[in-house]
Write a protein that holds these residues in place. Structure first.
Motif, PDB file in Angstrom:
ATOM      1  N   VAL A   1       0.833  -1.210   0.000  1.00  0.00           N
ATOM      2  CA  VAL A   1       0.000   0.000   0.000  1.00  0.00           C
ATOM      3  C   VAL A   1       0.862   1.254   0.000  1.00  0.00           C
ATOM      4  O   VAL A   1       0.656   2.173  -0.802  1.00  0.00           O
ATOM      5  CB  VAL A   1      -0.955   0.003   1.213  1.00  0.00           C
ATOM      6  CG1 VAL A   1      -1.597   1.379   1.391  1.00  0.00           C
ATOM      7  CG2 VAL A   1      -2.035  -1.054   1.042  1.00  0.00           C
ATOM      8  N   ILE A   2       1.852   1.306   0.879  1.00  0.00           N
ATOM      9  CA  ILE A   2       2.666   2.521   0.982  1.00  0.00           C
ATOM     10  C   ILE A   2       3.535   2.695  -0.257  1.00  0.00           C
ATOM     11  O   ILE A   2       3.766   3.820  -0.723  1.00  0.00           O
ATOM     12  CB  ILE A   2       3.517   2.504   2.276  1.00  0.00           C
ATOM     13  CG1 ILE A   2       3.967   3.928   2.629  1.00  0.00           C
ATOM     14  CG2 ILE A   2       4.709   1.590   2.156  1.00  0.00           C
ATOM     15  CD1 ILE A   2       2.853   4.847   3.023  1.00  0.00           C
ATOM     16  N   HIS A   3       4.018   1.610  -0.851  1.00  0.00           N
ATOM     17  CA  HIS A   3       4.842   1.725  -2.055  1.00  0.00           C
ATOM     18  C   HIS A   3       3.997   2.058  -3.286  1.00  0.00           C
ATOM     19  O   HIS A   3       4.482   2.739  -4.196  1.00  0.00           O
ATOM     20  CB  HIS A   3       5.652   0.447  -2.277  1.00  0.00           C
ATOM     21  CG  HIS A   3       6.899   0.382  -1.444  1.00  0.00           C
ATOM     22  ND1 HIS A   3       8.129   0.791  -1.902  1.00  0.00           N
ATOM     23  CD2 HIS A   3       7.098  -0.014  -0.161  1.00  0.00           C
ATOM     24  CE1 HIS A   3       9.039   0.632  -0.954  1.00  0.00           C
ATOM     25  NE2 HIS A   3       8.434   0.145   0.116  1.00  0.00           N
ATOM     26  N   LEU A   4       2.759   1.603  -3.317  1.00  0.00           N
ATOM     27  CA  LEU A   4       1.851   2.023  -4.389  1.00  0.00           C
ATOM     28  C   LEU A   4       1.630   3.531  -4.334  1.00  0.00           C
ATOM     29  O   LEU A   4       1.707   4.224  -5.362  1.00  0.00           O
ATOM     30  CB  LEU A   4       0.510   1.298  -4.252  1.00  0.00           C
ATOM     31  CG  LEU A   4       0.357  -0.076  -4.906  1.00  0.00           C
ATOM     32  CD1 LEU A   4      -0.974  -0.695  -4.511  1.00  0.00           C
ATOM     33  CD2 LEU A   4       0.454   0.035  -6.429  1.00  0.00           C
ATOM     34  N   ALA A   5       1.343   4.020  -3.148  1.00  0.00           N
ATOM     35  CA  ALA A   5       1.106   5.456  -2.975  1.00  0.00           C
ATOM     36  C   ALA A   5       2.346   6.262  -3.323  1.00  0.00           C
ATOM     37  O   ALA A   5       2.267   7.301  -3.991  1.00  0.00           O
ATOM     38  CB  ALA A   5       0.666   5.746  -1.537  1.00  0.00           C
ATOM     39  N   PHE A   6       3.505   5.780  -2.892  1.00  0.00           N
ATOM     40  CA  PHE A   6       4.752   6.500  -3.144  1.00  0.00           C
ATOM     41  C   PHE A   6       5.073   6.545  -4.635  1.00  0.00           C
ATOM     42  O   PHE A   6       5.465   7.592  -5.165  1.00  0.00           O
ATOM     43  CB  PHE A   6       5.896   5.837  -2.376  1.00  0.00           C
ATOM     44  CG  PHE A   6       7.229   6.520  -2.572  1.00  0.00           C
ATOM     45  CD1 PHE A   6       7.497   7.718  -1.929  1.00  0.00           C
ATOM     46  CD2 PHE A   6       8.200   5.967  -3.390  1.00  0.00           C
ATOM     47  CE1 PHE A   6       8.719   8.360  -2.111  1.00  0.00           C
ATOM     48  CE2 PHE A   6       9.419   6.604  -3.575  1.00  0.00           C
ATOM     49  CZ  PHE A   6       9.687   7.800  -2.933  1.00  0.00           C
ATOM     50  N   SER A   7       4.916   5.420  -5.336  1.00  0.00           N
ATOM     51  CA  SER A   7       5.232   5.373  -6.763  1.00  0.00           C
ATOM     52  C   SER A   7       4.303   6.262  -7.570  1.00  0.00           C
ATOM     53  O   SER A   7       4.736   6.956  -8.502  1.00  0.00           O
ATOM     54  CB  SER A   7       5.178   3.928  -7.280  1.00  0.00           C
ATOM     55  OG  SER A   7       3.903   3.351  -7.075  1.00  0.00           O
ATOM     56  N   LEU A   8       3.016   6.294  -7.207  1.00  0.00           N
ATOM     57  CA  LEU A   8       2.063   7.155  -7.912  1.00  0.00           C
ATOM     58  C   LEU A   8       2.356   8.629  -7.641  1.00  0.00           C
ATOM     59  O   LEU A   8       2.247   9.467  -8.552  1.00  0.00           O
ATOM     60  CB  LEU A   8       0.635   6.810  -7.493  1.00  0.00           C
ATOM     61  CG  LEU A   8       0.089   5.482  -8.040  1.00  0.00           C
ATOM     62  CD1 LEU A   8      -1.210   5.108  -7.337  1.00  0.00           C
ATOM     63  CD2 LEU A   8      -0.140   5.573  -9.547  1.00  0.00           C
TER      64      LEU A   8
ATOM     65  N   GLU B   1       5.305   9.889  -6.878  1.00  0.00           N
ATOM     66  CA  GLU B   1       6.535  10.218  -7.594  1.00  0.00           C
ATOM     67  C   GLU B   1       6.283  10.426  -9.079  1.00  0.00           C
ATOM     68  O   GLU B   1       6.919  11.258  -9.725  1.00  0.00           O
ATOM     69  CB  GLU B   1       7.573   9.106  -7.398  1.00  0.00           C
ATOM     70  CG  GLU B   1       8.497   9.323  -6.242  1.00  0.00           C
ATOM     71  CD  GLU B   1       9.834   8.653  -6.455  1.00  0.00           C
ATOM     72  OE1 GLU B   1      10.857   9.273  -6.125  1.00  0.00           O
ATOM     73  OE2 GLU B   1       9.864   7.518  -6.956  1.00  0.00           O
ATOM     74  N   CYS B   2       5.369   9.662  -9.628  1.00  0.00           N
ATOM     75  CA  CYS B   2       5.056   9.776 -11.048  1.00  0.00           C
ATOM     76  C   CYS B   2       4.332  11.082 -11.356  1.00  0.00           C
ATOM     77  O   CYS B   2       4.714  11.814 -12.272  1.00  0.00           O
ATOM     78  CB  CYS B   2       4.217   8.584 -11.491  1.00  0.00           C
ATOM     79  SG  CYS B   2       3.707   8.651 -13.226  1.00  0.00           S
TER      80      CYS B   2
ATOM     81  N   ASP C   1       8.752  17.943  -6.432  1.00  0.00           N
ATOM     82  CA  ASP C   1       9.970  17.350  -5.891  1.00  0.00           C
ATOM     83  C   ASP C   1      11.221  18.006  -6.478  1.00  0.00           C
ATOM     84  O   ASP C   1      12.252  18.082  -5.817  1.00  0.00           O
ATOM     85  CB  ASP C   1       9.976  15.845  -6.171  1.00  0.00           C
ATOM     86  CG  ASP C   1      10.989  15.096  -5.338  1.00  0.00           C
ATOM     87  OD1 ASP C   1      11.340  15.584  -4.239  1.00  0.00           O
ATOM     88  OD2 ASP C   1      11.451  14.025  -5.771  1.00  0.00           O
ATOM     89  N   VAL C   2      11.139  18.465  -7.727  1.00  0.00           N
ATOM     90  CA  VAL C   2      12.293  19.104  -8.376  1.00  0.00           C
ATOM     91  C   VAL C   2      12.038  20.604  -8.561  1.00  0.00           C
ATOM     92  O   VAL C   2      12.625  21.243  -9.434  1.00  0.00           O
ATOM     93  CB  VAL C   2      12.597  18.432  -9.736  1.00  0.00           C
ATOM     94  CG1 VAL C   2      13.018  16.988  -9.525  1.00  0.00           C
ATOM     95  CG2 VAL C   2      11.398  18.504 -10.681  1.00  0.00           C
TER      96      VAL C   2
ATOM     97  N   GLU D   1       7.255  11.344 -14.053  1.00  0.00           N
ATOM     98  CA  GLU D   1       8.244  10.260 -14.132  1.00  0.00           C
ATOM     99  C   GLU D   1       7.516   8.959 -14.448  1.00  0.00           C
ATOM    100  O   GLU D   1       7.153   8.201 -13.545  1.00  0.00           O
ATOM    101  CB  GLU D   1       9.020  10.131 -12.817  1.00  0.00           C
ATOM    102  CG  GLU D   1      10.009  11.249 -12.563  1.00  0.00           C
ATOM    103  CD  GLU D   1      11.254  11.170 -13.430  1.00  0.00           C
ATOM    104  OE1 GLU D   1      11.387  10.165 -14.188  1.00  0.00           O
ATOM    105  OE2 GLU D   1      12.074  12.094 -13.368  1.00  0.00           O
ATOM    106  N   PHE D   2       7.285   8.709 -15.732  1.00  0.00           N
ATOM    107  CA  PHE D   2       6.535   7.520 -16.117  1.00  0.00           C
ATOM    108  C   PHE D   2       7.341   6.232 -15.945  1.00  0.00           C
ATOM    109  O   PHE D   2       6.776   5.144 -15.990  1.00  0.00           O
ATOM    110  CB  PHE D   2       6.058   7.654 -17.561  1.00  0.00           C
ATOM    111  CG  PHE D   2       5.044   8.735 -17.759  1.00  0.00           C
ATOM    112  CD1 PHE D   2       3.741   8.569 -17.321  1.00  0.00           C
ATOM    113  CD2 PHE D   2       5.410   9.943 -18.342  1.00  0.00           C
ATOM    114  CE1 PHE D   2       2.805   9.580 -17.475  1.00  0.00           C
ATOM    115  CE2 PHE D   2       4.477  10.949 -18.509  1.00  0.00           C
ATOM    116  CZ  PHE D   2       3.179  10.766 -18.076  1.00  0.00           C
ATOM    117  N   THR D   3       8.652   6.358 -15.745  1.00  0.00           N
ATOM    118  CA  THR D   3       9.461   5.164 -15.487  1.00  0.00           C
ATOM    119  C   THR D   3       9.124   4.536 -14.145  1.00  0.00           C
ATOM    120  O   THR D   3       9.514   3.395 -13.880  1.00  0.00           O
ATOM    121  CB  THR D   3      10.968   5.505 -15.524  1.00  0.00           C
ATOM    122  OG1 THR D   3      11.236   6.555 -14.585  1.00  0.00           O
ATOM    123  CG2 THR D   3      11.381   5.958 -16.912  1.00  0.00           C
TER     124      THR D   3
END
Length: 260
Positions: free
Chosen positions: A64-71, A73-74, A80-81, A111-113
């Motif tokens: 759950v937390i990594h799903l939220a983080f990746s979305l 970040e994308c 962030d920059v 960041e689609f990667t």
């Protein structure tokens, strides 16, 4: 929103201009959290459980937390920059355009990667759910969905706070990584395994506890409280973005051009 999706399409096309690089970066993003997840797996192979939490329960927390983080970040990479816009003086151009600075910064970088990280988290989520005996109902389904959405809003709020600080510091502060990367690492485990002050901080100040721990207790049947209340806990956590947005607006009003 039409403008936002226009930004999205432009960035997607630009990143696909170098397809080999795009796919290699996506594969790399798949294996970065995979290595972290292997650490979690071997930890439970050695100890069996941590304070009453089994492997697949923690795997669900991790996913759950990594799903939220990746979305986040994308789709929220622009904040962030953000310091680059301040340093180069490009934020001045955003101020003279007839759209909100929030929308323009949000759409300035994608960041689609991160699709690699997203897929890895999705696989872990499916694996964890298939190995847990959960009595699903509509409330629990919505709770799981709200958990991911709440996580996205909290990470976005942290990015916005870090970006707002750039109006005074110009350069970005690495301090923000304590709450983004550090918060992600802390929140991939149930908060009860930490000392009380850590649990309280990540529940009442930076509310990651509303993303995984408190609603997760409800989904796993460890908490017999009111179903509606438990379902609304992640939504309460997502309100963290409101003061973050207000601080961002204060920063915009106090912005002074770099003169470049």
């Amino acid at each position: 929103m039409k403008l936002y999706f226009k930004y999205l399409l432009i960035h997607f096309k630009s990143q696909l201009q170098y397809r080999t690089s795009f796919w290699l970066l996506s594969v790399g993003q798949f294996f970065i959290p995979f290595v972290v997840f292997l650490g979690v797996y071997f930890l439970f192979e050695q100890f069996g459980e941590i304070k009453g939490w089994g492997f697949f329960e923690v795997a669900l927390c991790f996913a759950v937390i990594h799903l939220a983080f990746s979305l986040s970040e994308c789709f929220a990479r622009g904040f962030d920059v953000f310091s680059n816009l301040i340093v180069n003086g490009d934020f001045d151009r955003l101020l003279v355009r007839p759209r909100s600075t929030f929308l323009q910064v949000l759409g300035s970088k994608f960041e689609f990667t991160r699709v690699g990280r997203l897929l890895q988290s999705g696989f872990v989520l499916i694996w964890a759910l298939s190995n847990l005996s959960i009595e699903w109902d509509v409330m629990k389904v919505f709770t799981l969905l709200f958990m991911v959405v709440s996580g996205i809003f909290i990470f976005l709020g942290i990015y916005m706070l870090a970006a707002a600080m750039c109006f005074w510091t110009v350069q970005g502060l690495e301090l923000a990584n304590i709450f983004t990367d550090g918060g992600r690492e802390v929140a991939q485990y149930p908060l009860t395994i930490y000392q009380k002050w850590v649990t309280r901080f990540f529940t009442y100040v930076v509310p990651f506890g509303t993303v995984n721990y408190l609603p997760l207790m409800f989904i796993l049947g460890k908490n017999e409280g009111n179903a509606i209340t438990n379902m609304l806990i992640p939504i309460a956590g997502s309100l963290f973005i409101v003061p973050c947005f207000l601080i961002w607006q204060i920063g915009v009003r106090h912005y002074r051009s770099t003169g470049s």
